[in-house]
Design an enzyme around this catalytic site. Structure first.
Site, PDB file in Angstrom:
ATOM      1  N   ARG A  81       0.845  -1.191   0.000  1.00  0.00           N
ATOM      2  CA  ARG A  81       0.000   0.000   0.000  1.00  0.00           C
ATOM      3  C   ARG A  81       0.888   1.252   0.000  1.00  0.00           C
ATOM      4  NH1 ARG A  81      -1.891   0.752   4.351  1.00  0.00           N
ATOM      5  NH2 ARG A  81      -1.283  -1.085   5.539  1.00  0.00           N
ATOM      6  N   TYR A 221      -1.309  -3.477  -6.855  1.00  0.00           N
ATOM      7  CA  TYR A 221      -1.179  -4.166  -5.568  1.00  0.00           C
ATOM      8  C   TYR A 221      -2.531  -4.229  -4.840  1.00  0.00           C
ATOM      9  CZ  TYR A 221      -0.274  -5.180  -0.744  1.00  0.00           C
ATOM     10  OH  TYR A 221      -0.351  -5.742   0.499  1.00  0.00           O
ATOM     11  N   LYS A 230      -9.704  -2.346   1.467  1.00  0.00           N
ATOM     12  CA  LYS A 230      -9.307  -1.225   2.317  1.00  0.00           C
ATOM     13  C   LYS A 230     -10.083   0.050   1.965  1.00  0.00           C
ATOM     14  CE  LYS A 230      -6.301  -3.707   4.356  1.00  0.00           C
ATOM     15  NZ  LYS A 230      -6.487  -4.072   5.757  1.00  0.00           N
ATOM     16  N   HIS A 250     -10.589  -2.262  11.538  1.00  0.00           N
ATOM     17  CA  HIS A 250      -9.516  -3.124  11.018  1.00  0.00           C
ATOM     18  C   HIS A 250      -9.290  -4.258  12.028  1.00  0.00           C
ATOM     19  CE1 HIS A 250      -5.087  -3.253   9.375  1.00  0.00           C
ATOM     20  NE2 HIS A 250      -5.857  -4.103   8.756  1.00  0.00           N
ATOM     21  N   SER A 272      -1.428  -3.690  10.051  1.00  0.00           N
ATOM     22  CA  SER A 272      -1.110  -4.630   8.978  1.00  0.00           C
ATOM     23  C   SER A 272       0.187  -5.378   9.287  1.00  0.00           C
ATOM     24  CB  SER A 272      -0.956  -3.876   7.659  1.00  0.00           C
ATOM     25  OG  SER A 272      -2.135  -3.159   7.400  1.00  0.00           O
ATOM     26  N   CYS A 274       0.720  -7.570  11.624  1.00  0.00           N
ATOM     27  CA  CYS A 274       0.977  -7.707  13.061  1.00  0.00           C
ATOM     28  C   CYS A 274       0.183  -8.849  13.689  1.00  0.00           C
ATOM     29  CB  CYS A 274       0.678  -6.393  13.771  1.00  0.00           C
ATOM     30  SG  CYS A 274       1.859  -5.089  13.342  1.00  0.00           S
ATOM     31  N   ASP A 297      -9.582  -9.654   8.888  1.00  0.00           N
ATOM     32  CA  ASP A 297      -9.025  -8.323   8.604  1.00  0.00           C
ATOM     33  C   ASP A 297      -9.984  -7.176   8.893  1.00  0.00           C
ATOM     34  OD1 ASP A 297      -6.699  -6.859   7.605  1.00  0.00           O
ATOM     35  OD2 ASP A 297      -7.897  -6.373   5.848  1.00  0.00           O
ATOM     36  N   ARG A 390       1.919 -12.147  -0.692  1.00  0.00           N
ATOM     37  CA  ARG A 390       0.556 -12.422  -0.228  1.00  0.00           C
ATOM     38  C   ARG A 390      -0.048 -13.641  -0.900  1.00  0.00           C
ATOM     39  NH1 ARG A 390      -1.793  -8.872   3.870  1.00  0.00           N
ATOM     40  NH2 ARG A 390      -0.188  -7.312   4.138  1.00  0.00           N
ATOM     41  N   ASP A 518       0.047 -20.513  21.025  1.00  0.00           N
ATOM     42  CA  ASP A 518       0.128 -20.245  22.463  1.00  0.00           C
ATOM     43  C   ASP A 518      -0.587 -18.950  22.857  1.00  0.00           C
ATOM     44  OD1 ASP A 518       1.481 -22.546  23.398  1.00  0.00           O
ATOM     45  OD2 ASP A 518       3.312 -21.804  22.432  1.00  0.00           O
TER      46      ASP A 518
END
Ligand code: GDP
Ligand code: PGA
Ligand code: MN
Ligand code: MN
Length: 608
Positions: A81, A221, A230, A250, A272, A274, A297, A390, A518
């Site tokens: 992006r 993209y 988005k 988000h 994004s 994360c 997302d 991706r 975990d």
């Protein structure tokens, strides 16, 4: 094939007058060679994929390894992006707020019309009717994307509900829709050979929230070109949600069921790259817990008749970060991909028709073709896949998709998590004291930047509610909207808000917490808190778990290591405070008083 009044051959048409008029208007401006109406069928998809193979854009993978799937590489300068080229064009500059790029709508349109003029020459303009969310929602959220990219069409078919059914319902109800215009910005002269990934050095990702319109130019993209995601489901939808009293966020949506059989729905906002897709596909490492994915997302959240906040996932597919996704970290994602029907962008490929990326397998393949098309071996100094490579894959193929995914009314949310990538300071988990404090935790969320956006990686920045690049209006109004949700609703029915950080590191640079499956241990503590089963310790930043309440059965971690991941670090927070103050100062006198009160409390607590 018939022709339009502009004499351009077209495969279809519509009885929807506004749509027909808009398609003609855009065709007259962009002058494509033909117009193709997308019906969303498998035959059409296969035909377009075949055309992309012929054009050198796609490479078909081996059906025995990845059925009906394709590899694709972008231009090396079109991999993420482009936040500095993303604009919110409201009449008033204030409407876009201090976090967004702004240009007056008229000026942006003049500039972009010059770019769009003749930009589809030598290409096909595809008309893609789509709906974000369910076609049988109370008020379906329609869009139509006009694009000169077959890559966009094929990815849109995975990511959104598209095609003839949608168009028919739009026609039958004479529905309003979001106009989404996209061009790669690479017209072809007669006889000119096309490139595998056409794009333009000049890029604009422009939003006109007052007109519910999106204009994207120059990039292929995903986040810049698949306009339902988005641009619509976050930027335009957040502006609509603000006006109508709901929320477009988000956030992943995860359904978790305890050994006692009680289900909880958790929404989590992480920036994004994360960890949203991974948490959405969680495989609990603690006995008896079951996880199911509703979304990975985006969450659209509305209040139900019972006063609770219900979330739906408006998407139809997953656009996941490939690197780091592997059988040992996220086998659900791997199983989803294995079923095929996927498109891989900027990953490496094997000579026998499969794909690979860093983390896909523990052992590196002996030889590969890297994402740039060069030979690669484990000795190569460069990564085989781009860090923001991706996979685009149908959500329904996920083995743990929740049946509620198909419910247009969504799931009632019990807890909201805010998290980012922070090597220091932020503990593994803490609970906010109430809605306003939770809003403060979200409003001051921070993360190291990632490869999901063009620009420097690893720089700590504030990312309110993980929405910094996606708020389609003023950030001040956005934060006020969160405060108002708390004011206007029965707080006892609102989700409880938590902060998390899977990415804290030890002094020697290793992750303190194993993460992935975990993370179920952290979610268990959150559920225990919702049930009132465990107490928490009052800390300066909120409510911290008692170490003994985190289930570490079977976890290869010493008590000291667990304590280090959970600890409140006074020194680090003293350094964090001025950064938080500097950030909130940007809101000026529009900072809600509720948040200045939270800041005062935090300051007092931390400095004591
Ligand atoms: P999204 O873009 O927010 O959906 O993030 P992803 O789930 O795709 O993850 C982005 C990257 O972070 C991938 O490389 C993952 O392997 C990595 N990641 C995700 N969850 C964890 C975690 O719990 N711990 C660690 N260390 N890495 C994670
Ligand atoms: P992500 O989605 O959040 O899964 O990375 C794409 C993006 O935000 O650009
Ligand atoms: Mn995202
Ligand atoms: Mn993701």
């Amino acid at each position: 094939m018939t022709t339009t009044s502009t004499d351009i051959p077209t495969t279809g048409g519509t009885s929807h007058k506004q749509l027909a008029a808009w398609v003609e208007e855009v065709a007259a401006l962009t002058t494509p060679d033909e117009i193709v109406w997308i019906d969303g069928s498998q035959e059409e998809y296969d035909r377009l994929c075949g055309e992309l193979v012929d054009a050198g854009t796609f490479v078909k993978l081996d059906d025995a390894k990845k059925p009906n799937s394709y590899w694709c590489a972008s231009d090396p300068l079109d991999v993420a992006r482009v936040e500095d080229r993303t604009y919110i064009c409201t009449k008033d500059e204030d409407g876009a707020g201090f976090t967004n790029n702004w240009m007056a709508p008229d000026q942006m349109k003049t500039e972009m019309e010059a770019l769009y003029s003749g930009c589809m020459k030598g290409r096909t303009m595809y008309v893609i009717p789509f709906v974000m969310g369910h076609l049988d929602a109370d008020s379906p959220m329609y869009g139509v994307e006009l694009s000169d990219s077959a890559y966009v069409v094929t990815n849109m078919r995975i990511m959104a509900r598209i095609g003839a059914d949608v168009l028919k319902q739009m026609e039958d109800t004479d529905a309003d829709f979001v106009r989404c215009l996209h061009s790669v910005g690479a017209p072809l002269e007669p006889g000119q050979q096309d490139v595998a990934w056409p794009c333009n050095e000049t890029k604009y990702i422009s939003h006109f929230p007052e007109e519910r319109t999106i204009w994207s130019f120059g990039s292929g993209y995903g986040g810049n070109a698949l306009l339902g995601k988005k641009c619509y489901a976050l930027r335009i939808a957040s502006a609509v949600a603000h006006d109508e009293g709901w929320m477009a966020e988000h956030m992943l949506i995860l359904k978790l069921t305890s050994p006692e059989g009680k289900s909880y729905n958790i929404a989590a906002a992480f920036p994004s790259a994360c960890g949203k897709t991974n948490l959405a596909m969680l495989e609990p490492t603690i006995d008896g817990w079951k996880a199911e994915m509703v979304g990975d997302d985006i969450a659209w959240m509305r209040f139900g008749p019972d006063g609770r906040l219900y979330a739906v996932n408006p998407e139809f597919g997953l656009f996941g970060v490939a690197p780091g996704t592997g059988w040992s970290t996220n086998s659900n994602a791997m199983q989803t991909i294995e079923k095929g029907n996927s498109i891989f962008t900027n990953v490496a490929r094997t000579k026998d028709g499969d794909v690979w990326w860093e983390g896909a397998t523990d052992e590196k393949p002996a030889e590969l073709i890297d994402w740039k098309g060069n030979p690669w071996t484990p000795e190569s100094s460069e990564k085989a896949a781009h860090p923001n490579a991706r996979f685009t894959t149908p959500a329904k193929q996920c083995p743990m998709i929740a049946p509620e995914y198909d419910n247009p009314n969504g799931v009632p949310i019990d807890a909201i998590l805010f998290g980012g990538r922070r090597a220091t300071t932020i503990p593994l988990v803490y609970q906010s004291r109430d809605w306003n404090h939770g809003t403060f935790v979200g409003a001051t969320l921070s993360s190291e930047t990632t490869a999901a956006a063009a620009g420097a990686v690893g720089v700590v920045r504030r990312d309110p509610m993980a929405m910094l690049p996606f708020i389609g209006y003023s950030a001040t109004d956005y934060i006020q909207h969160w405060i108002n949700i708390g004011k206007d609703n029965d707080e006892s029915k609102l989700p409880k808000i938590f902060g998390v950080n899977w990415f804290r590191k030890s002094d020697d640079g290793k992750f303190l917490w194993p993460g992935f499956g975990d993370n179920s241990r952290v979610l268990k503590w959150i559920c225990d808190r919702l049930e009132g089963k465990v107490e928490a310790d009052e800390a300066p930043i909120g409510l911290l778990p008692k170490a003994e309440d985190i289930d570490v059965t079977g976890l290869d971690m010493s008590a000291d290591e667990v304590a280090a991941s959970l600890a409140y670090d006074a020194e680090a927070w003293n350094k964090e405070l001025p950064m938080i103050e500097e950030w909130l100062a940007k809101f000026g006198d529009k900072l809600p008083t509720e948040l200045s009160e939270q800041l005062a409390t935090l300051k007092k607590n931390v400095q004591n």
